[in-house]
Design an enzyme around this catalytic site. Structure first.
Site, PDB file in Angstrom:
ATOM      1  N   LYS A 204      58.520 -16.751 -22.323  1.00  0.00           N
ATOM      2  CA  LYS A 204      58.557 -17.913 -21.431  1.00  0.00           C
ATOM      3  C   LYS A 204      57.171 -18.419 -21.080  1.00  0.00           C
ATOM      4  O   LYS A 204      56.959 -19.627 -20.963  1.00  0.00           O
ATOM      5  CB  LYS A 204      59.325 -17.588 -20.149  1.00  0.00           C
ATOM      6  CG  LYS A 204      60.829 -17.586 -20.331  1.00  0.00           C
ATOM      7  CD  LYS A 204      61.528 -17.719 -18.982  1.00  0.00           C
ATOM      8  CE  LYS A 204      63.040 -17.662 -19.135  1.00  0.00           C
ATOM      9  NZ  LYS A 204      63.729 -17.550 -17.840  1.00  0.00           N
TER      10      LYS A 204
ATOM     11  N   LYS B 207      70.464 -22.847 -31.568  1.00  0.00           N
ATOM     12  CA  LYS B 207      71.432 -22.657 -30.483  1.00  0.00           C
ATOM     13  C   LYS B 207      71.893 -23.986 -29.898  1.00  0.00           C
ATOM     14  O   LYS B 207      71.110 -24.926 -29.811  1.00  0.00           O
ATOM     15  CB  LYS B 207      70.750 -21.862 -29.359  1.00  0.00           C
ATOM     16  CG  LYS B 207      71.351 -20.500 -29.095  1.00  0.00           C
ATOM     17  CD  LYS B 207      70.552 -19.775 -28.042  1.00  0.00           C
ATOM     18  CE  LYS B 207      71.398 -19.487 -26.818  1.00  0.00           C
ATOM     19  NZ  LYS B 207      70.789 -18.490 -25.929  1.00  0.00           N
TER      20      LYS B 207
ATOM     21  N   LYS C  61      71.155 -27.864 -24.092  1.00  0.00           N
ATOM     22  CA  LYS C  61      71.226 -29.130 -23.353  1.00  0.00           C
ATOM     23  C   LYS C  61      70.009 -30.001 -23.638  1.00  0.00           C
ATOM     24  O   LYS C  61      70.009 -31.182 -23.302  1.00  0.00           O
ATOM     25  CB  LYS C  61      71.370 -28.870 -21.854  1.00  0.00           C
ATOM     26  CG  LYS C  61      70.153 -28.289 -21.200  1.00  0.00           C
ATOM     27  CD  LYS C  61      70.215 -28.422 -19.684  1.00  0.00           C
ATOM     28  CE  LYS C  61      68.962 -27.832 -19.070  1.00  0.00           C
ATOM     29  NZ  LYS C  61      68.794 -28.122 -17.661  1.00  0.00           N
TER      30      LYS C  61
END
Ligand code: TRP
Length: 335
Positions: free
Chosen positions: A114, A198, A201
C-alpha cells in the site's frame, strides 16, 4: 455450532459495491453465521489511514452496512457495528502499540504494497494499521478470524501480540486467534472485460463489473457482453486453465448457487457461452433483485439502519469493556 467459537471480522467501508465484494467476502460472512457467534464491523477507523473525503466516508459506512444486512447479515443473530462508535478499539490499539515490535509490523506485506514507493509520504496509521486490527480481534477474544490470503499475515501478527502481552504482563487475557476457513469458498471475482484483473470499482469500464444496484437488464447485458472465448465449456476444472474469462464466469455461477466448479461444469460441459450466459444472468438476477429491494428500503428509511447499528454497537461495547479494563490493569493503569 461449537459453543466457544467466536468470529470477528471487519470490512472497510468502500463505496460503489459490486459483485466482487459480495461474492468475495460478504456472502462468506453470511454463511458463517450458521457456524459461530459472529461480530462483524465496518472498519471506518482503518479507512482513515489513507486520504478520506469526510462526506464520502459517512455515506460509504451507510452503504456498506445496508449491503451487509440486505445480503443476509442478521443483526439479531450477529453483532453488526461501526468500529469508530466504540472507543475501546482505539484505546486497546494504543496499549498494544507498546507490545507490538517495530520489526514485526515492518514485515507486513500489505503495508509494503500500500505504501509502495511513497513510504515517506504515507501516514503513520498505514504502518500501524495491523495493530489496530489486532485490537479489533483481541478486544472480543475472537477464536477465529475469517481470512482472505492477504489478511493471514495480520492474524498471525495478532497471535504474536496476544502471546507477548500475556507473557510480558503475566496474564491470561488475550486469546490468540486462528485463521478461519469456514463459510464455504470465496470467489475471486475478476473483471468481465479481462479475466486476469480483479473486478474493481476503479476500473474505467462500467462493463467490467456488476453493481449491487444494477437493474436486471443491466445485469443481463453485462453478462451477454462479457469477454469469453469461442470454445465450449470443458468437463472438468483443469480444462479451464489458460481460459481466465471462462474460469471467472463459471466461478461466479458456482459462488452464487453454492456449487463447486465441478458441479457447475457437470451441468454445462460441452455447451457454449450462448447457452451458459443466459443461465448465469438468471441466477445473478435471482440473487441481486431481492437484495436491491432491501437496499431500497434502507435508502427510504436510513433511521432504521442507524438504529440497527446503534444497537449492535451497544452490544459490542458491552462485550469488549471487560477486556479493555483488564488490559489497562495489566499494564499498571488501573480501571
Ligand atoms: N484489514 C481488513 C481488510 O482490509 C479489515 C479489518 C479490519 C479486519 N479489522 C479487522 C478483518 C479485524 C478481520 C478482523 O480486509
Amino acid at each position: 455450532m461449537p459453543d466457544k467459537m467466536r468470529v470477528v471480522s471487519g470490512i472497510q467501508p468502500t463505496g460503489g459495491l459490486h459483485l466482487g465484494n459480495l461474492l468475495g467476502a460478504i456472502l462468506r460472512w453470511v454463511r458463517m453465521q450458521d457456524e459461530a457467534q459472529c461480530l462483524f464491523f465496518l472498519a471506518d477507523l482503518h479507512a482513515l489511514t489513507v486520504d478520506v473525503d469526510p462526506k464520502e466516508l459517512a455515506a460509504n459506512v451507510r452503504e456498506m452496512a445496508a449491503a451487509l444486512i440486505a445480503s443476509g447479515i442478521d443483526p439479531a443473530r450477529s453483532i453488526l457495528f461501526q468500529q469508530s462508535a466504540i472507543p475501546a478499539h482505539s484505546e486497546l490499539a494504543w496499549i498494544l502499540q507498546g507490545t507490538a515490535r517495530w520489526g514485526w509490523v515492518n514485515r507486513m506485506t500489505q503495508w509494503k504494497d500500500k505504501a509502495g514507493k511513497n513510504r515517506e509520504g504515507s501516514s503513520v496509521g498505514l504502518f500501524t494499521y495491523p495493530v489496530l486490527q489486532a485490537a479489533d480481534i483481541l478486544l472480543y477474544k475472537a477464536t477465529h478470524v475469517p481470512v482472505g490470503e492477504d489478511q493471514k499475515q495480520h492474524v498471525e501478527l495478532t497471535r504474536d501480540i496476544a502471546i507477548k502481552f500475556n507473557t510480558d504482563f503475566d496474564v491470561d487475557l488475550f486469546v490468540p486467534p486462528e485463521p478461519f476457513i469456514g463459510g464455504g469458498t470465496a470467489a475471486r471475482v475478476m473483471s468481465l472485460r479481462d479475466g486476469r484483473s480483479k473486478m474493481s470499482k476503479t476500473d474505467p469500464s462500467e462493463m467490467s463489473r456488476i453493481h449491487l444496484t444494477d437493474s436486471n437488464d443491466e445485469i443481463a447485458q453485462k453478462i451477454r457482453k462479457a469477454k469469453t472465448d469461442p470454445d465450449p465449456l470443458p468437463a472438468d476444472p483443469a480444462g479451464l486453465d489458460g481460459r481466465p474469462e471462462a474460469k471467472n464466469l463459471v466461478g461466479i455461477y458456482g459462488a452464487v448457487t453454492g456449487e463447486s466448479v465441478e458441479q457447475v461444469l457437470g451441468r454445462f460441459a460441452g455447451q457454449g457461452f450462448g447457452a451458459f450466459k443466459p443461465a448465469l444472468a438468471e441466477v445473478l438476477v435471482g440473487l441481486l433483485q431481492p437484495l436491491r429491494g432491501r437496499l431500497d428500503e434502507f435508502r427510504r428509511d436510513p433511521a432504521e439502519l442507524d438504529r440497527l447499528l446503534a444497537d449492535g454497537s451497544a452490544r459490542a461495547a458491552e462485550l469488549g469493556a471487560p477486556t479493555l479494563a483488564e488490559a489497562y490493569r495489566a499494564v499498571g493503569l488501573p480501571r
